[in-house]
Design a protein around this motif. Structure first.
Motif, PDB file in Angstrom:
ATOM      1  N   ASP A   7      -2.771 -14.761  55.046  1.00 24.97           N
ATOM      2  CA  ASP A   7      -2.081 -14.470  56.300  1.00 24.97           C
ATOM      3  C   ASP A   7      -0.858 -15.357  56.478  1.00 24.97           C
ATOM      4  O   ASP A   7       0.186 -14.901  56.975  1.00 24.97           O
ATOM      5  N   ILE A   8      -0.975 -16.633  56.098  1.00 25.53           N
ATOM      6  CA  ILE A   8       0.166 -17.548  56.201  1.00 25.53           C
ATOM      7  C   ILE A   8       1.288 -17.091  55.273  1.00 25.53           C
ATOM      8  O   ILE A   8       2.465 -17.026  55.669  1.00 25.53           O
ATOM      9  N   ARG A   9       0.923 -16.752  54.058  1.00 24.98           N
ATOM     10  CA  ARG A   9       1.917 -16.308  53.083  1.00 24.98           C
ATOM     11  C   ARG A   9       2.632 -15.053  53.562  1.00 24.98           C
ATOM     12  O   ARG A   9       3.869 -14.960  53.507  1.00 24.98           O
ATOM     13  N   ARG A  10       1.872 -14.100  54.065  1.00 25.43           N
ATOM     14  CA  ARG A  10       2.450 -12.842  54.548  1.00 25.43           C
ATOM     15  C   ARG A  10       3.395 -13.090  55.720  1.00 25.43           C
ATOM     16  O   ARG A  10       4.492 -12.527  55.789  1.00 25.43           O
ATOM     17  N   LEU A  11       2.987 -13.958  56.637  1.00 28.87           N
ATOM     18  CA  LEU A  11       3.812 -14.254  57.806  1.00 28.87           C
ATOM     19  C   LEU A  11       5.133 -14.893  57.403  1.00 28.87           C
ATOM     20  O   LEU A  11       6.203 -14.497  57.884  1.00 28.87           O
ATOM     21  N   LEU A  12       5.080 -15.874  56.516  1.00 28.10           N
ATOM     22  CA  LEU A  12       6.305 -16.557  56.106  1.00 28.10           C
ATOM     23  C   LEU A  12       7.232 -15.629  55.329  1.00 28.10           C
ATOM     24  O   LEU A  12       8.461 -15.709  55.452  1.00 28.10           O
ATOM     25  N   GLN A  13       6.676 -14.751  54.543  1.00 29.41           N
ATOM     26  CA  GLN A  13       7.505 -13.781  53.833  1.00 29.41           C
ATOM     27  C   GLN A  13       8.169 -12.811  54.809  1.00 29.41           C
ATOM     28  O   GLN A  13       9.331 -12.423  54.621  1.00 29.41           O
ATOM     29  N   GLN A  14       7.457 -12.430  55.861  1.00 35.07           N
ATOM     30  CA  GLN A  14       8.050 -11.555  56.871  1.00 35.07           C
ATOM     31  C   GLN A  14       9.177 -12.252  57.619  1.00 35.07           C
ATOM     32  O   GLN A  14      10.223 -11.652  57.899  1.00 35.07           O
ATOM     33  N   VAL A  15       8.982 -13.523  57.935  1.00 34.20           N
ATOM     34  CA  VAL A  15      10.034 -14.292  58.595  1.00 34.20           C
ATOM     35  C   VAL A  15      11.261 -14.389  57.699  1.00 34.20           C
ATOM     36  O   VAL A  15      12.402 -14.179  58.143  1.00 34.20           O
ATOM     37  N   ALA A  16      11.038 -14.707  56.429  1.00 28.86           N
ATOM     38  CA  ALA A  16      12.140 -14.852  55.485  1.00 28.86           C
ATOM     39  C   ALA A  16      12.920 -13.551  55.321  1.00 28.86           C
ATOM     40  O   ALA A  16      14.138 -13.568  55.099  1.00 28.86           O
ATOM     41  N   ALA A  17      12.240 -12.416  55.442  1.00 29.19           N
ATOM     42  CA  ALA A  17      12.901 -11.132  55.291  1.00 29.19           C
ATOM     43  C   ALA A  17      13.771 -10.787  56.502  1.00 29.19           C
ATOM     44  O   ALA A  17      14.733 -10.013  56.386  1.00 29.19           O
ATOM     45  N   ARG A  18      13.467 -11.357  57.666  1.00 30.70           N
ATOM     46  CA  ARG A  18      14.185 -11.007  58.894  1.00 30.70           C
ATOM     47  C   ARG A  18      15.248 -12.032  59.292  1.00 30.70           C
ATOM     48  O   ARG A  18      16.164 -11.706  60.058  1.00 30.70           O
ATOM     49  N   TYR A  19      15.107 -13.262  58.809  1.00 35.03           N
ATOM     50  CA  TYR A  19      16.047 -14.312  59.189  1.00 35.03           C
ATOM     51  C   TYR A  19      16.606 -14.943  57.916  1.00 35.03           C
ATOM     52  O   TYR A  19      15.856 -15.542  57.139  1.00 35.03           O
ATOM     53  N   PRO A  20      17.912 -14.858  57.697  1.00 41.13           N
ATOM     54  CA  PRO A  20      18.483 -15.304  56.418  1.00 41.13           C
ATOM     55  C   PRO A  20      18.473 -16.813  56.210  1.00 41.13           C
ATOM     56  O   PRO A  20      18.451 -17.285  55.072  1.00 41.13           O
ATOM     57  N   THR A  21      18.510 -17.575  57.312  1.00 36.11           N
ATOM     58  CA  THR A  21      18.548 -19.039  57.192  1.00 36.11           C
ATOM     59  C   THR A  21      17.671 -19.655  58.282  1.00 36.11           C
ATOM     60  O   THR A  21      17.340 -19.018  59.281  1.00 36.11           O
ATOM     61  N   GLY A  22      17.330 -20.911  58.084  1.00 35.21           N
ATOM     62  CA  GLY A  22      16.564 -21.615  59.111  1.00 35.21           C
ATOM     63  C   GLY A  22      15.642 -22.653  58.533  1.00 35.21           C
ATOM     64  O   GLY A  22      15.811 -23.113  57.392  1.00 35.21           O
ATOM     65  N   GLN A  23      14.634 -23.020  59.324  1.00 36.41           N
ATOM     66  CA  GLN A  23      13.660 -24.010  58.901  1.00 36.41           C
ATOM     67  C   GLN A  23      12.268 -23.592  59.376  1.00 36.41           C
ATOM     68  O   GLN A  23      12.120 -22.856  60.357  1.00 36.41           O
ATOM     69  N   VAL A  24      11.269 -24.106  58.674  1.00 41.44           N
ATOM     70  CA  VAL A  24       9.865 -23.904  59.028  1.00 41.44           C
ATOM     71  C   VAL A  24       9.210 -25.273  59.053  1.00 41.44           C
ATOM     72  O   VAL A  24       9.310 -26.028  58.075  1.00 41.44           O
ATOM     73  N   VAL A  25       8.555 -25.620  60.166  1.00 43.90           N
ATOM     74  CA  VAL A  25       7.866 -26.910  60.259  1.00 43.90           C
ATOM     75  C   VAL A  25       6.417 -26.664  60.677  1.00 43.90           C
ATOM     76  O   VAL A  25       6.140 -25.840  61.540  1.00 43.90           O
ATOM     77  N   PHE A  26       5.511 -27.367  60.035  1.00 47.26           N
ATOM     78  CA  PHE A  26       4.095 -27.245  60.365  1.00 47.26           C
ATOM     79  C   PHE A  26       3.345 -28.445  59.812  1.00 47.26           C
ATOM     80  O   PHE A  26       3.896 -29.266  59.069  1.00 47.26           O
ATOM     81  N   ASP A  27       2.069 -28.553  60.181  1.00 52.15           N
ATOM     82  CA  ASP A  27       1.230 -29.629  59.662  1.00 52.15           C
ATOM     83  C   ASP A  27       0.107 -29.023  58.841  1.00 52.15           C
ATOM     84  O   ASP A  27      -0.271 -27.868  59.029  1.00 52.15           O
TER      85      ASP A  27
END
Length: 266
Positions: free
Chosen positions: A168-188
């Motif tokens: 689920d984490i992998r799928r979510l991050l791939q979906q974010v990457a497909a919709r937003y060309p640049t940015g950052q991801v922060v988590f623990d």
């Protein structure tokens, strides 16, 4: 604020938000606050809870407080550099982050959590221009597609990914990457030995032994920074806690991670 006590219909992992809220309330009462959450104490007073249960967990408060402070710092720096960013605050709980950081009106901020949590949040916090709440599980299909795409993004997932399944984490991050060309991801995240310890107490938690693993999930993810969640022992008050967190294995049982999304230096 209206201090009438409310019924908090929270279940399962949702109840953990009361612990982090309590930690921030304790921090706000201290002589030298680390996070300085001016909302936490009043919000906690309005939510029906069992005081003795959350007080029993107060020994872990430094993990929660130092985690929140570092993520606040990273978020503040990102918003200063990219004031037109979209913030996806995943598993927002009752965190006042958008209020205490007070981003400019050019920022689109989305607080995302389960419907019960968002319903409670809407009762406890006022409406704020540029901020929307999204009542959904972050793993539910379709919710991300309903938000505006494009531009830089900041994904904040504090105390969340460890409770999800890796797929689920992998799928979510791939979906974010497909919709937003640049940015950052922060988590623990947790180390494998810390996740194994959690299983002894009935918790099924997702560990991450190698932060570079996410780069292999998606070529658009690039690790920028990895630090222990207890990133400053000097901020820990109380000699026993300070001594315990000087033990490297214990201090490094949890980490904070920051990734760049896309190819630009954002």
């Amino acid at each position: 604020m209206d201090l009438r006590t409310m019924k908090a219909q929270l279940k399962g992992v949702e109840r953990t938000l009361l612990y982090t809220l309590y930690f921030r309330a304790l921090d706000a009462r201290s002589a030298h606050p680390i996070v300085g959450d001016a909302w936490a104490e009043d919000v906690l007073a309005r939510v029906e809870h069992s005081p003795w249960k959350i007080r029993m967990a107060a020994g872990d408060r430094f993990l929660g407080i130092l985690r929140a402070r570092k993520i606040d710092d990273w978020t503040r720096a990102h918003l200063a550099a990219y004031p037109d960013t979209t913030v996806l605050h995943l598993g927002c709980g009752l965190d006042s982050r958008v209020f205490r950081l007070d981003p400019p009106p050019t920022v689109r901020w989305y607080d995302v959590d389960y419907p019960d949590v968002i319903a409670l949040r809407r009762e406890l916090y006022p409406e704020r221009a540029g901020t929307e709440t999204v009542p959904t599980s972050v793993t539910a299909p379709g919710w991300l597609e309903r938000l505006p795409a494009g531009g830089p993004v900041l994904v904040v997932a504090e105390g969340l990914f460890m409770y999800l399944r890796e797929g689920d984490i992998r799928r979510l991050l791939q979906q974010v990457a497909a919709r937003y060309p640049t940015g950052q991801v922060v988590f623990d995240t947790l180390s494998p030995w810390m996740a194994a310890t959690g299983r002894l107490f009935g918790f099924t938690l997702w560990p991450l032994a190698d932060p570079r693993r996410l780069e292999r999930w998606d070529a658009r993810l690039h690790l920028i920074e990895e630090i222990p969640t207890i990133w400053s022992v000097e901020h820990v008050t109380g000699p026993l806690f300070r001594l315990a967190y000087r033990i490297r294995a214990l201090r490094e049982g949890m980490h904070l991670l920051r990734y760049r999304l896309g190819n630009a230096d954002v």
